[in-house]
Motif scaffolding. Structure first.
Motif, mmCIF file in Angstrom:
data_model
loop_
_atom_site.group_PDB
_atom_site.id
_atom_site.type_symbol
_atom_site.label_atom_id
_atom_site.label_comp_id
_atom_site.label_asym_id
_atom_site.label_seq_id
_atom_site.Cartn_x
_atom_site.Cartn_y
_atom_site.Cartn_z
ATOM 1 N N GLU A 1 0.660 -1.222 0.086
ATOM 2 C CA GLU A 1 -0.060 0.117 -0.009
ATOM 3 C C GLU A 1 0.900 1.398 -0.041
ATOM 4 N N ASN A 2 1.930 1.075 0.676
ATOM 5 C CA ASN A 2 2.927 2.500 0.912
ATOM 6 C C ASN A 2 3.553 2.382 -0.400
ATOM 7 N N GLU A 3 3.969 1.574 -1.331
ATOM 8 C CA GLU A 3 4.766 1.494 -2.570
ATOM 9 C C GLU A 3 3.653 2.027 -3.423
ATOM 10 N N LEU A 4 2.459 1.502 -3.479
ATOM 11 C CA LEU A 4 1.396 1.991 -4.349
ATOM 12 C C LEU A 4 1.117 3.723 -4.275
ATOM 13 N N ALA A 5 1.120 4.263 -2.963
ATOM 14 C CA ALA A 5 0.775 5.484 -2.719
ATOM 15 C C ALA A 5 2.040 6.396 -3.031
ATOM 16 N N GLU A 6 3.277 5.755 -2.753
ATOM 17 C CA GLU A 6 4.488 6.395 -3.656
ATOM 18 C C GLU A 6 4.352 6.557 -5.177
ATOM 19 N N ARG A 7 3.872 5.239 -5.596
ATOM 20 C CA ARG A 7 3.848 5.330 -7.145
ATOM 21 C C ARG A 7 2.976 6.339 -7.696
ATOM 22 N N ARG A 8 1.903 6.326 -7.131
ATOM 23 C CA ARG A 8 0.791 7.493 -7.477
ATOM 24 C C ARG A 8 1.386 8.864 -7.393
ATOM 25 N N GLN A 9 1.919 9.141 -6.246
ATOM 26 C CA GLN A 9 2.604 10.410 -5.966
ATOM 27 C C GLN A 9 3.571 10.711 -7.139
#
Length: 186
Positions: free
Chosen positions: A123-131
């Motif tokens: 979830e953290n990696e996905l949030a970072e990717r979205r950012q």
């Protein structure tokens, strides 16, 4: 004695206690989970010594007659921490009124903890990717805006010479041609 034969063949640790928690039956395989012998457990005298005193409230057991999959953390004779799933059922066997079955769920709990940690990481990696994608889109929009305001013609091409980006000034100079060979630039 038939109940002892049946209960001793169950793979889970099984206990029968009276109403206040004193043992009336201790399964022979108690050592598998706790590391204590039957005799050592019998000397404890009370189920609370194995499972703790906050496992269940009598009112809940009285209301339903049985409780399922109560999570309980215990410490073995060797000092290891284990997670158990405990079921408690009202019975009338060999002077006992409560049947406890205890299943070692340590590996299951560890697997769930690992899964939860991996889920949080993803979830953290996905949030970072979205950012990062949002920042890239903003950067591309800024580049397009800057290119459109330049009074000179600008083209960007890929390695094959296909125009991937151009501004209005470039279109005014070359028209809408979308393919240039490297030789045409010389």
């Amino acid at each position: 004695a038939l109940h002892q034969l049946i209960l001793s063949s169950i793979s889970d640790a099984v206990f029968i206690t009276d109403e206040v928690g004193r043992f009336t039956y201790i399964c022979p395989n108690v050592d598998v989970i706790w590391g204590y012998s039957q005799l050592e457990v019998a000397r404890f005298g009370h189920i609370d010594r194995l499972l703790g005193s906050t496992l269940c409230e009598s009112q809940a057991l009285d209301a339903t007659g049985e409780l399922h999959n109560i999570e309980c953390d215990i410490t073995t004779a060797g000092g290891q921490q284990r997670a158990l799933l405990v079921n408690i059922k009202r019975v009338h066997i060999a002077g006992g009124t409560r049947l406890y079955t205890c299943r070692d769920a340590t590996e299951r709990k560890q697997a769930l903890t690992t899964l939860h940690q991996q889920t949080l990481r993803l979830e953290n990696e996905l949030a970072e990717r979205r950012q990062a994608e949002a920042a890239l889109r903003a950067s591309e929009a800024l580049l397009r805006n800057v290119l459109e305001t330049l009074p000179v013609g600008v083209w960007m091409t890929d390695a094959q010479g296909t125009v991937t980006l151009s501004n209005r000034a470039a279109a005014a100079i070359w028209g809408s041609a979308g393919n240039f060979t490297p030789q045409e630039y010389d």
